[in-house]
Design an enzyme around this catalytic site. Sequence first.
Site, PDB file in Angstrom:
ATOM      1  CG  ASN A  10      12.190  -6.536   9.925  1.00  0.00           C
ATOM      2  OD1 ASN A  10      13.176  -6.578   9.188  1.00  0.00           O
ATOM      3  ND2 ASN A  10      10.978  -6.835   9.519  1.00  0.00           N
ATOM      4  NE  ARG A  90      11.329 -10.992   8.513  1.00  0.00           N
ATOM      5  CZ  ARG A  90      10.371 -10.559   7.713  1.00  0.00           C
ATOM      6  NH1 ARG A  90       9.816  -9.398   7.946  1.00  0.00           N
ATOM      7  NH2 ARG A  90       9.969 -11.275   6.712  1.00  0.00           N
ATOM      8  CG  HIS A 179       6.314 -14.835   4.213  1.00  0.00           C
ATOM      9  ND1 HIS A 179       5.665 -14.892   3.013  1.00  0.00           N
ATOM     10  CD2 HIS A 179       6.569 -13.528   4.437  1.00  0.00           C
ATOM     11  CE1 HIS A 179       5.536 -13.682   2.503  1.00  0.00           C
ATOM     12  NE2 HIS A 179       6.081 -12.826   3.353  1.00  0.00           N
ATOM     13  NE  ARG A 240       8.225  -9.216  -3.681  1.00  0.00           N
ATOM     14  CZ  ARG A 240       8.171  -9.592  -2.396  1.00  0.00           C
ATOM     15  NH1 ARG A 240       7.603 -10.733  -2.054  1.00  0.00           N
ATOM     16  NH2 ARG A 240       8.680  -8.830  -1.476  1.00  0.00           N
ATOM     17  CG  ASP A 282      -4.286  -1.451   0.392  1.00  0.00           C
ATOM     18  OD1 ASP A 282      -3.420  -1.473   1.285  1.00  0.00           O
ATOM     19  OD2 ASP A 282      -5.516  -1.521   0.604  1.00  0.00           O
ATOM     20  NE  ARG A 284      -7.947  -1.660   4.646  1.00  0.00           N
ATOM     21  CZ  ARG A 284      -7.666  -1.498   5.919  1.00  0.00           C
ATOM     22  NH1 ARG A 284      -8.618  -1.282   6.778  1.00  0.00           N
ATOM     23  NH2 ARG A 284      -6.424  -1.543   6.350  1.00  0.00           N
ATOM     24  CG  ASN A 334      -7.681  -7.768   8.498  1.00  0.00           C
ATOM     25  OD1 ASN A 334      -8.295  -7.780   9.549  1.00  0.00           O
ATOM     26  ND2 ASN A 334      -6.374  -7.625   8.431  1.00  0.00           N
ATOM     27  CD  GLU A 384       5.925 -12.322   9.996  1.00  0.00           C
ATOM     28  OE1 GLU A 384       5.180 -11.332   9.842  1.00  0.00           O
ATOM     29  OE2 GLU A 384       6.698 -12.726   9.123  1.00  0.00           O
TER      30      GLU A 384
HETATM   31  P1  ADP Z   1       3.079  -6.747   5.247  1.00  0.00           P
HETATM   32  O1  ADP Z   1       3.381  -7.920   4.363  1.00  0.00           O
HETATM   33  O2  ADP Z   1       3.681  -5.484   4.745  1.00  0.00           O
HETATM   34  O3  ADP Z   1       3.299  -7.013   6.724  1.00  0.00           O
HETATM   35  P2  ADP Z   1       0.270  -6.915   5.910  1.00  0.00           P
HETATM   36  O4  ADP Z   1       0.369  -8.291   6.462  1.00  0.00           O
HETATM   37  O5  ADP Z   1      -0.030  -5.805   6.858  1.00  0.00           O
HETATM   38  O6  ADP Z   1       1.518  -6.513   5.032  1.00  0.00           O
HETATM   39  O7  ADP Z   1      -0.886  -6.939   4.786  1.00  0.00           O
HETATM   40  C1  ADP Z   1      -1.185  -5.821   4.012  1.00  0.00           C
HETATM   41  C2  ADP Z   1      -2.335  -6.192   3.088  1.00  0.00           C
HETATM   42  O8  ADP Z   1      -3.483  -6.529   3.874  1.00  0.00           O
HETATM   43  C3  ADP Z   1      -2.746  -5.032   2.173  1.00  0.00           C
HETATM   44  O9  ADP Z   1      -2.993  -5.520   0.865  1.00  0.00           O
HETATM   45  C4  ADP Z   1      -4.054  -4.570   2.827  1.00  0.00           C
HETATM   46  O10 ADP Z   1      -4.925  -3.950   1.916  1.00  0.00           O
HETATM   47  C5  ADP Z   1      -4.603  -5.904   3.300  1.00  0.00           C
HETATM   48  N1  ADP Z   1      -5.694  -5.678   4.256  1.00  0.00           N
HETATM   49  C6  ADP Z   1      -5.625  -5.185   5.506  1.00  0.00           C
HETATM   50  N2  ADP Z   1      -6.858  -5.038   6.030  1.00  0.00           N
HETATM   51  C7  ADP Z   1      -7.752  -5.443   5.065  1.00  0.00           C
HETATM   52  C8  ADP Z   1      -9.165  -5.534   4.968  1.00  0.00           C
HETATM   53  N3  ADP Z   1      -9.952  -5.181   5.985  1.00  0.00           N
HETATM   54  N4  ADP Z   1      -9.713  -5.998   3.817  1.00  0.00           N
HETATM   55  C9  ADP Z   1      -8.930  -6.360   2.789  1.00  0.00           C
HETATM   56  N5  ADP Z   1      -7.589  -6.297   2.807  1.00  0.00           N
HETATM   57  C10 ADP Z   1      -6.995  -5.851   3.927  1.00  0.00           C
END
Ligand code: ADP
Length: 398
Positions: A10, A90, A179, A240, A282, A284, A334, A384
Amino acid sequence: MADSIVLVLNSGSSSLKFSLFDLGKQQELMNGLADRLGQNDDEAALSWKFEGVKDKQTIAGADQAKALETLLQLLENKGFASRLSAVGHRVVHGGEYFYDSVLVDDLVLDKIKRCNDLAPLHNPANVLGIEQMQKLFPGLPQIAVFDTAFHQTMPKEAYLYALPYELYREHGVRRYGFHGTSHKYVAQQAVKQLGLNPSQHGIVTAHLGNGCSATSVLNGHSIDTTMGMTPLEGLVMGTRSGDLDPSLHQFLAQRLNIGIDEITDMLNKKSGLLGVSELSNDMRSLCDAAEEGNEQAELAVQLFCYRLAKSICALAMPLGKLDALVFTGGIGENAVRVRELTLNNLKILGFELDTEQNGKHGSDNNGVITSDSSTCAVVIATAEEWAIAQDTARLIGE
Ligand code: ADP
């Protein structure tokens, strides 16, 4: 397939992600990342994980080409370079040219370049990655796997904007969707895991990462999706805005006296979860902050889930019957609270959340999170890179 090793790449302008798969053993051998590329600083580095051990090599001042050379050396050192069967790339945008992954030749490369205008931040870097690998591995099959290809089955009423038709005919202005590799993969997994009829099913897949999109999958085919001509349309995302009033540009330009580029930058990089929460992009961090009583973080999470549920309702419409909703991506896999809020907003579609199951399921433990509801919701981890490796193998006949 006995000793078939596929490299998945990628290639971005400032970073490069790779994974190496042994298709015979169906396992990932190595993965890694080169970042801070093309920035003329000493911090650029290639880091990787092999046999459970993480390692790193700095490549001061490296650009994408230098990073790929360093990757080639690494693969040679580990004895993989001579065993490669193909490279799967990709590629973000395949326009209307590509309905499926494809073996790259000059004609294909030319068509990918013609899509550069549609994804100016991504496609040129993807093209450079392909050209560089052609130089480093002459004769090795290079396969392009497009984010847009899965959505090429959308009907015209789903992909056209209600704009002068000439804009579509002359300039390719339409919805493409992104996606695709993830939506296709998790929809196929859902069919297998839930025992659905492969030729008769209706699924909505929600890929929720830093970028977010949801798709209607009817009998294995995408028939509508939330992202549009660019990945800005649709759901609320990390930075976004997703959907908004098209008149906003004019209002903001006049009120704030700023130009189109600045507004576009704001909609892409300063909006979404970050914009509303004024705290973080983020999920989380926002869920944690909301739990500690931060009201704006709570609002951002609620808004995200409200808009997601609303879009899922819209995507269920053309399916006729919704068999399953799939949550995937970092947030989908998650964020227990996001799934809970979203499903609670979706009672109209017959979802009944099973709180205990929702708390249990995640990236490493996929499964159904609804109880006796007429429609099932399930967590399925996306893969992916693995999907790209499998498509690559299919195209080289392995
Ligand atoms: P990308 O699109 O860059 O591949 P990811 O699929 O890794 O991103 O997703 C990142 C998002 O997932 C972030 O907003 C991160 O906070 C969220 N995330 C990861 N683990 C958790 C969790 N345990 N609880 C809430 N959100 C989470």
